[in-house]
Design a protein around this motif. Sequence first.
Motif, PDB file in Angstrom:
ATOM      1  N   HIS A  22      18.247  14.976-103.395  1.00 27.71           N
ATOM      2  CA  HIS A  22      19.068  14.662-102.218  1.00 27.71           C
ATOM      3  C   HIS A  22      18.610  13.342-101.583  1.00 27.71           C
ATOM      4  O   HIS A  22      19.428  12.459-101.305  1.00 27.71           O
ATOM      5  N   LEU A  23      17.308  13.196-101.386  1.00 31.30           N
ATOM      6  CA  LEU A  23      16.771  11.971-100.787  1.00 31.30           C
ATOM      7  C   LEU A  23      17.034  10.757-101.671  1.00 31.30           C
ATOM      8  O   LEU A  23      17.405   9.682-101.176  1.00 31.30           O
ATOM      9  N   GLU A  24      16.874  10.914-102.981  1.00 31.57           N
ATOM     10  CA  GLU A  24      17.119   9.810-103.907  1.00 31.57           C
ATOM     11  C   GLU A  24      18.577   9.375-103.887  1.00 31.57           C
ATOM     12  O   GLU A  24      18.884   8.184-103.952  1.00 31.57           O
ATOM     13  N   VAL A  92       5.547  26.950 -90.944  1.00 29.10           N
ATOM     14  CA  VAL A  92       6.642  26.285 -91.652  1.00 29.10           C
ATOM     15  C   VAL A  92       7.618  25.768 -90.608  1.00 29.10           C
ATOM     16  O   VAL A  92       8.071  26.519 -89.748  1.00 29.10           O
ATOM     17  N   LYS A  93       7.936  24.490 -90.668  1.00 31.19           N
ATOM     18  CA  LYS A  93       8.933  23.954 -89.743  1.00 31.19           C
ATOM     19  C   LYS A  93      10.269  23.844 -90.463  1.00 31.19           C
ATOM     20  O   LYS A  93      10.333  23.724 -91.686  1.00 31.19           O
ATOM     21  N   LYS A  94      11.335  23.924 -89.671  1.00 35.32           N
ATOM     22  CA  LYS A  94      12.667  23.778 -90.255  1.00 35.32           C
ATOM     23  C   LYS A  94      12.709  22.434 -90.980  1.00 35.32           C
ATOM     24  O   LYS A  94      12.356  21.396 -90.394  1.00 35.32           O
ATOM     25  N   PRO A  95      13.136  22.411 -92.238  1.00 36.48           N
ATOM     26  CA  PRO A  95      13.051  21.181 -93.043  1.00 36.48           C
ATOM     27  C   PRO A  95      14.186  20.195 -92.773  1.00 36.48           C
ATOM     28  O   PRO A  95      14.930  19.817 -93.667  1.00 36.48           O
ATOM     29  N   ILE A  96      14.292  19.739 -91.529  1.00 38.34           N
ATOM     30  CA  ILE A  96      15.427  18.898 -91.158  1.00 38.34           C
ATOM     31  C   ILE A  96      15.358  17.477 -91.707  1.00 38.34           C
ATOM     32  O   ILE A  96      16.381  16.834 -91.859  1.00 38.34           O
ATOM     33  N   MET A  97      14.173  16.983 -91.994  1.00 42.58           N
ATOM     34  CA  MET A  97      14.038  15.587 -92.407  1.00 42.58           C
ATOM     35  C   MET A  97      14.270  15.358 -93.895  1.00 42.58           C
ATOM     36  O   MET A  97      14.721  14.289 -94.278  1.00 42.58           O
ATOM     37  N   ALA A  98      13.941  16.331 -94.713  1.00 39.05           N
ATOM     38  CA  ALA A  98      13.922  16.083 -96.156  1.00 39.05           C
ATOM     39  C   ALA A  98      14.832  16.997 -96.962  1.00 39.05           C
ATOM     40  O   ALA A  98      14.698  17.090 -98.178  1.00 39.05           O
ATOM     41  N   ARG A 103      25.469  22.076 -92.453  1.00 40.80           N
ATOM     42  CA  ARG A 103      26.708  22.019 -91.679  1.00 40.80           C
ATOM     43  C   ARG A 103      27.546  20.792 -92.009  1.00 40.80           C
ATOM     44  O   ARG A 103      28.774  20.842 -91.894  1.00 40.80           O
ATOM     45  N   PHE A 104      26.909  19.680 -92.370  1.00 42.04           N
ATOM     46  CA  PHE A 104      27.630  18.415 -92.423  1.00 42.04           C
ATOM     47  C   PHE A 104      27.579  17.662 -93.741  1.00 42.04           C
ATOM     48  O   PHE A 104      28.545  17.001 -94.096  1.00 42.04           O
ATOM     49  N   PHE A 105      26.454  17.691 -94.431  1.00 39.09           N
ATOM     50  CA  PHE A 105      26.222  16.692 -95.463  1.00 39.09           C
ATOM     51  C   PHE A 105      27.322  16.632 -96.519  1.00 39.09           C
ATOM     52  O   PHE A 105      27.823  15.563 -96.831  1.00 39.09           O
ATOM     53  N   ASP A 106      27.706  17.749 -97.081  1.00 41.64           N
ATOM     54  CA  ASP A 106      28.718  17.759 -98.150  1.00 41.64           C
ATOM     55  C   ASP A 106      30.113  18.126 -97.655  1.00 41.64           C
ATOM     56  O   ASP A 106      31.013  18.336 -98.452  1.00 41.64           O
ATOM     57  N   ASP A 107      30.288  18.202 -96.351  1.00 40.82           N
ATOM     58  CA  ASP A 107      31.561  18.646 -95.790  1.00 40.82           C
ATOM     59  C   ASP A 107      32.480  17.457 -95.533  1.00 40.82           C
ATOM     60  O   ASP A 107      32.191  16.621 -94.682  1.00 40.82           O
ATOM     61  N   PRO A 108      33.616  17.378 -96.258  1.00 42.32           N
ATOM     62  CA  PRO A 108      34.532  16.256 -96.018  1.00 42.32           C
ATOM     63  C   PRO A 108      35.125  16.268 -94.610  1.00 42.32           C
ATOM     64  O   PRO A 108      35.618  15.258 -94.136  1.00 42.32           O
ATOM     65  N   HIS A 117      32.124   7.192 -88.164  1.00 41.16           N
ATOM     66  CA  HIS A 117      31.705   7.600 -89.502  1.00 41.16           C
ATOM     67  C   HIS A 117      31.180   9.029 -89.469  1.00 41.16           C
ATOM     68  O   HIS A 117      30.679   9.500 -88.444  1.00 41.16           O
ATOM     69  N   PRO A 118      31.264   9.743 -90.609  1.00 35.82           N
ATOM     70  CA  PRO A 118      30.859  11.153 -90.604  1.00 35.82           C
ATOM     71  C   PRO A 118      29.369  11.363 -90.369  1.00 35.82           C
ATOM     72  O   PRO A 118      28.542  10.563 -90.799  1.00 35.82           O
ATOM     73  N   ARG A 119      29.091  12.461 -89.697  1.00 29.46           N
ATOM     74  CA  ARG A 119      27.716  12.894 -89.488  1.00 29.46           C
ATOM     75  C   ARG A 119      27.205  13.517 -90.776  1.00 29.46           C
ATOM     76  O   ARG A 119      27.895  14.305 -91.421  1.00 29.46           O
ATOM     77  N   ARG A 120      25.994  13.167 -91.175  1.00 30.24           N
ATOM     78  CA  ARG A 120      25.392  13.699 -92.404  1.00 30.24           C
ATOM     79  C   ARG A 120      24.102  14.455 -92.137  1.00 30.24           C
ATOM     80  O   ARG A 120      23.751  15.357 -92.861  1.00 30.24           O
ATOM     81  N   GLY A 121      23.331  14.042 -91.130  1.00 32.31           N
ATOM     82  CA  GLY A 121      22.090  14.746 -90.823  1.00 32.31           C
ATOM     83  C   GLY A 121      20.871  13.841 -90.812  1.00 32.31           C
ATOM     84  O   GLY A 121      20.914  12.667 -91.190  1.00 32.31           O
ATOM     85  N   MET A 122      19.767  14.431 -90.366  1.00 38.97           N
ATOM     86  CA  MET A 122      18.508  13.691 -90.221  1.00 38.97           C
ATOM     87  C   MET A 122      17.924  13.216 -91.540  1.00 38.97           C
ATOM     88  O   MET A 122      17.178  12.242 -91.572  1.00 38.97           O
ATOM     89  N   SER A 123      18.248  13.883 -92.624  1.00 41.34           N
ATOM     90  CA  SER A 123      17.695  13.453 -93.912  1.00 41.34           C
ATOM     91  C   SER A 123      18.143  12.034 -94.248  1.00 41.34           C
ATOM     92  O   SER A 123      17.421  11.300 -94.923  1.00 41.34           O
TER      93      SER A 123
END
Length: 194
Positions: A22-24, A92-98, A103-108, A117-123
Amino acid sequence: MTSRADWTNTTHDWAASVDQAHLEAIRADPARYAPGGVRHLLLEVLAYPDDEAESTGARGRCEVELYGDGSIAVTDYGRGTDTRVDERGNVVKKPIMATKDLRFFDDPAAPSLPDGHPRRGMSVVAALSEWLVHTNRRANGAWTQRYEYGVPVGGLEPIAPDGTTGTTVHFRPIAGLAPLDGFPHLDISVVRLG
Protein backbone atom coordinates in the motif's frame (compact mmCIF):
# COMPACT_ATOMS: atom_id res chain seq x y z
CA MET A 1 -7.74 -8.30 27.02
CA THR A 2 -9.15 -9.78 23.85
CA SER A 3 -7.39 -11.42 20.96
CA ARG A 4 -6.22 -8.98 18.29
CA ALA A 5 -8.07 -11.13 15.74
CA ASP A 6 -11.33 -10.28 17.53
CA TRP A 7 -10.86 -6.50 17.44
CA THR A 8 -13.44 -4.66 15.33
CA ASN A 9 -12.05 -2.91 12.27
CA THR A 10 -13.73 0.45 11.81
CA THR A 11 -11.29 2.85 10.20
CA HIS A 12 -8.21 0.60 9.90
CA ASP A 13 -7.41 -3.12 10.01
CA TRP A 14 -5.84 -3.93 13.39
CA ALA A 15 -4.30 -7.18 12.05
CA ALA A 16 -1.10 -5.55 10.74
CA SER A 17 0.79 -2.41 11.62
CA VAL A 18 2.35 -1.88 8.17
CA ASP A 19 1.09 -2.53 4.62
CA GLN A 20 4.26 -2.23 2.52
CA ALA A 21 2.50 -2.74 -0.83
CA HIS A 22 0.00 0.00 0.00
CA LEU A 23 2.76 2.45 0.95
CA GLU A 24 4.78 1.61 -2.17
CA ALA A 25 1.75 2.22 -4.40
CA ILE A 26 1.30 5.69 -2.88
CA ARG A 27 5.00 6.55 -3.25
CA ALA A 28 4.89 5.42 -6.90
CA ASP A 29 2.12 7.90 -7.78
CA PRO A 30 2.37 11.12 -5.71
CA ALA A 31 0.46 13.13 -8.34
CA ARG A 32 -2.56 10.89 -7.83
CA TYR A 33 -2.46 10.74 -4.04
CA ALA A 34 -1.30 14.30 -3.32
CA PRO A 35 -2.88 16.41 -6.06
CA GLY A 36 -1.89 19.97 -5.32
CA GLY A 37 1.10 18.77 -3.32
CA VAL A 38 1.77 19.73 0.29
CA ARG A 39 -1.58 21.52 0.67
CA HIS A 40 -3.40 18.24 0.07
CA LEU A 41 -1.25 16.43 2.64
CA LEU A 42 -2.08 19.11 5.21
CA LEU A 43 -5.79 18.72 4.45
CA GLU A 44 -5.52 14.95 4.95
CA VAL A 45 -4.05 15.55 8.42
CA LEU A 46 -6.64 18.20 9.31
CA ALA A 47 -9.48 15.86 8.39
CA TYR A 48 -8.74 13.66 11.42
CA PRO A 49 -9.23 16.34 14.11
CA ASP A 50 -12.38 17.31 12.21
CA ASP A 51 -13.60 13.69 12.49
CA GLU A 52 -12.79 13.73 16.20
CA ALA A 53 -14.77 16.91 16.80
CA GLU A 54 -17.71 15.55 14.84
CA SER A 55 -17.74 12.17 16.64
CA THR A 56 -17.60 13.72 20.10
CA GLY A 57 -20.03 16.53 19.34
CA ALA A 58 -17.54 19.03 20.74
CA ARG A 59 -16.00 21.96 18.93
CA GLY A 60 -12.52 20.92 17.93
CA ARG A 61 -9.36 22.97 17.85
CA CYS A 62 -6.00 22.33 16.31
CA GLU A 63 -2.80 24.23 15.73
CA VAL A 64 -0.67 24.17 12.61
CA GLU A 65 3.03 24.99 12.90
CA LEU A 66 5.16 25.67 9.81
CA TYR A 67 8.91 25.16 10.22
CA GLY A 68 11.81 26.59 8.25
CA ASP A 69 12.89 23.10 7.12
CA GLY A 70 9.57 22.67 5.29
CA SER A 71 8.05 20.45 7.94
CA ILE A 72 4.55 20.97 9.32
CA ALA A 73 3.11 19.98 12.69
CA VAL A 74 -0.61 19.66 13.36
CA THR A 75 -1.67 19.34 17.00
CA ASP A 76 -5.21 18.59 18.09
CA TYR A 77 -6.70 18.24 21.55
CA GLY A 78 -9.04 15.29 21.04
CA ARG A 79 -8.95 11.87 22.72
CA GLY A 80 -5.76 10.76 20.98
CA THR A 81 -5.23 7.78 18.68
CA ASP A 82 -6.81 4.55 19.91
CA THR A 83 -4.30 2.33 21.69
CA ARG A 84 -5.05 -1.18 22.96
CA VAL A 85 -3.30 -4.02 24.77
CA ASP A 86 -3.30 -7.38 22.98
CA GLU A 87 -3.53 -10.87 24.45
CA ARG A 88 0.27 -10.94 24.99
CA GLY A 89 0.29 -7.64 26.88
CA ASN A 90 1.77 -5.66 23.97
CA VAL A 91 0.61 -2.08 23.44
CA VAL A 92 -0.84 -1.75 19.93
CA LYS A 93 -1.89 1.55 18.40
CA LYS A 94 -4.42 1.88 15.62
CA PRO A 95 -2.29 1.57 12.46
CA ILE A 96 -3.42 4.84 10.88
CA MET A 97 -0.08 5.86 9.39
CA ALA A 98 1.00 2.74 7.53
CA THR A 99 -2.22 1.00 6.45
CA LYS A 100 -5.28 1.90 4.38
CA ASP A 101 -8.10 3.93 5.83
CA LEU A 102 -10.91 1.43 5.23
CA ARG A 103 -13.48 4.20 4.91
CA PHE A 104 -11.88 6.15 2.08
CA PHE A 105 -8.82 4.80 0.35
CA ASP A 106 -10.38 2.51 -2.27
CA ASP A 107 -13.82 4.13 -2.28
CA PRO A 108 -14.62 5.99 -5.51
CA ALA A 109 -17.29 7.88 -3.55
CA ALA A 110 -14.84 9.02 -0.83
CA PRO A 111 -15.65 12.50 0.42
CA SER A 112 -13.71 15.39 -1.02
CA LEU A 113 -11.36 17.49 1.03
CA PRO A 114 -11.66 21.30 0.77
CA ASP A 115 -9.32 21.24 -2.26
CA GLY A 116 -11.92 19.21 -4.17
CA HIS A 117 -9.81 16.03 -4.26
CA PRO A 118 -10.81 12.75 -2.58
CA ARG A 119 -9.82 11.94 0.96
CA ARG A 120 -7.54 8.89 1.16
CA GLY A 121 -6.19 8.85 4.72
CA MET A 122 -3.11 9.42 6.84
CA SER A 123 -1.11 6.72 5.10
CA VAL A 124 -0.83 9.09 2.11
CA VAL A 125 0.81 11.72 4.33
CA ALA A 126 3.16 9.19 5.91
CA ALA A 127 4.16 7.56 2.61
CA LEU A 128 4.82 10.93 0.96
CA SER A 129 6.90 12.30 3.83
CA GLU A 130 10.64 11.90 4.33
CA TRP A 131 9.76 11.55 8.00
CA LEU A 132 6.71 11.81 10.18
CA VAL A 133 6.56 11.81 13.97
CA HIS A 134 3.25 10.79 15.52
CA THR A 135 2.87 11.88 19.15
CA ASN A 136 -0.16 10.61 21.03
CA ARG A 137 -1.53 11.56 24.43
CA ARG A 138 -4.40 9.59 25.90
CA ALA A 139 -5.86 9.35 29.37
CA ASN A 140 -4.05 6.01 29.83
CA GLY A 141 -0.59 7.04 28.57
CA ALA A 142 1.46 8.93 26.03
CA TRP A 143 3.98 7.89 23.36
CA THR A 144 5.67 8.94 20.15
CA GLN A 145 6.68 7.02 17.03
CA ARG A 146 8.75 7.99 13.99
CA TYR A 147 8.09 6.92 10.39
CA GLU A 148 10.24 7.30 7.30
CA TYR A 149 8.37 7.18 3.98
CA GLY A 150 5.47 5.59 5.88
CA VAL A 151 7.44 2.81 7.55
CA PRO A 152 7.79 2.82 11.35
CA VAL A 153 11.33 3.32 12.61
CA GLY A 154 11.43 1.63 15.99
CA GLY A 155 8.52 1.06 18.30
CA LEU A 156 6.34 3.24 20.45
CA GLU A 157 8.47 5.41 22.72
CA PRO A 158 6.73 6.30 25.99
CA ILE A 159 6.72 9.99 26.91
CA ALA A 160 5.75 11.71 30.13
CA PRO A 161 2.06 12.56 30.35
CA ASP A 162 1.35 16.28 30.63
CA GLY A 163 -2.30 16.19 31.63
CA THR A 164 -3.61 16.71 28.09
CA THR A 165 -4.98 14.40 25.43
CA GLY A 166 -4.63 14.67 21.69
CA THR A 167 -2.33 14.03 18.79
CA THR A 168 0.53 15.79 17.04
CA VAL A 169 1.50 14.79 13.51
CA HIS A 170 4.79 16.45 12.52
CA PHE A 171 5.90 15.65 8.97
CA ARG A 172 8.31 16.79 6.27
CA PRO A 173 6.91 16.17 2.80
CA ILE A 174 9.09 14.60 0.13
CA ALA A 175 10.87 16.87 -2.33
CA GLY A 176 9.11 17.50 -5.60
CA LEU A 177 5.59 18.10 -4.26
CA ALA A 178 4.04 21.49 -4.96
CA PRO A 179 4.76 23.71 -1.93
CA LEU A 180 2.11 24.90 0.45
CA ASP A 181 0.45 27.80 -1.36
CA GLY A 182 -1.71 29.14 1.44
CA PHE A 183 -4.30 27.72 3.72
CA PRO A 184 -7.89 26.93 2.86
CA HIS A 185 -10.52 28.73 4.91
CA LEU A 186 -10.51 26.61 8.05
CA ASP A 187 -10.91 27.44 11.74
CA ILE A 188 -7.37 26.68 12.87
CA SER A 189 -4.53 28.51 14.53
CA VAL A 190 -1.42 28.84 12.39
CA VAL A 191 2.03 29.47 13.81
CA ARG A 192 5.10 29.97 11.62
CA LEU A 193 8.34 28.85 13.25
CA GLY A 194 11.90 29.31 12.06
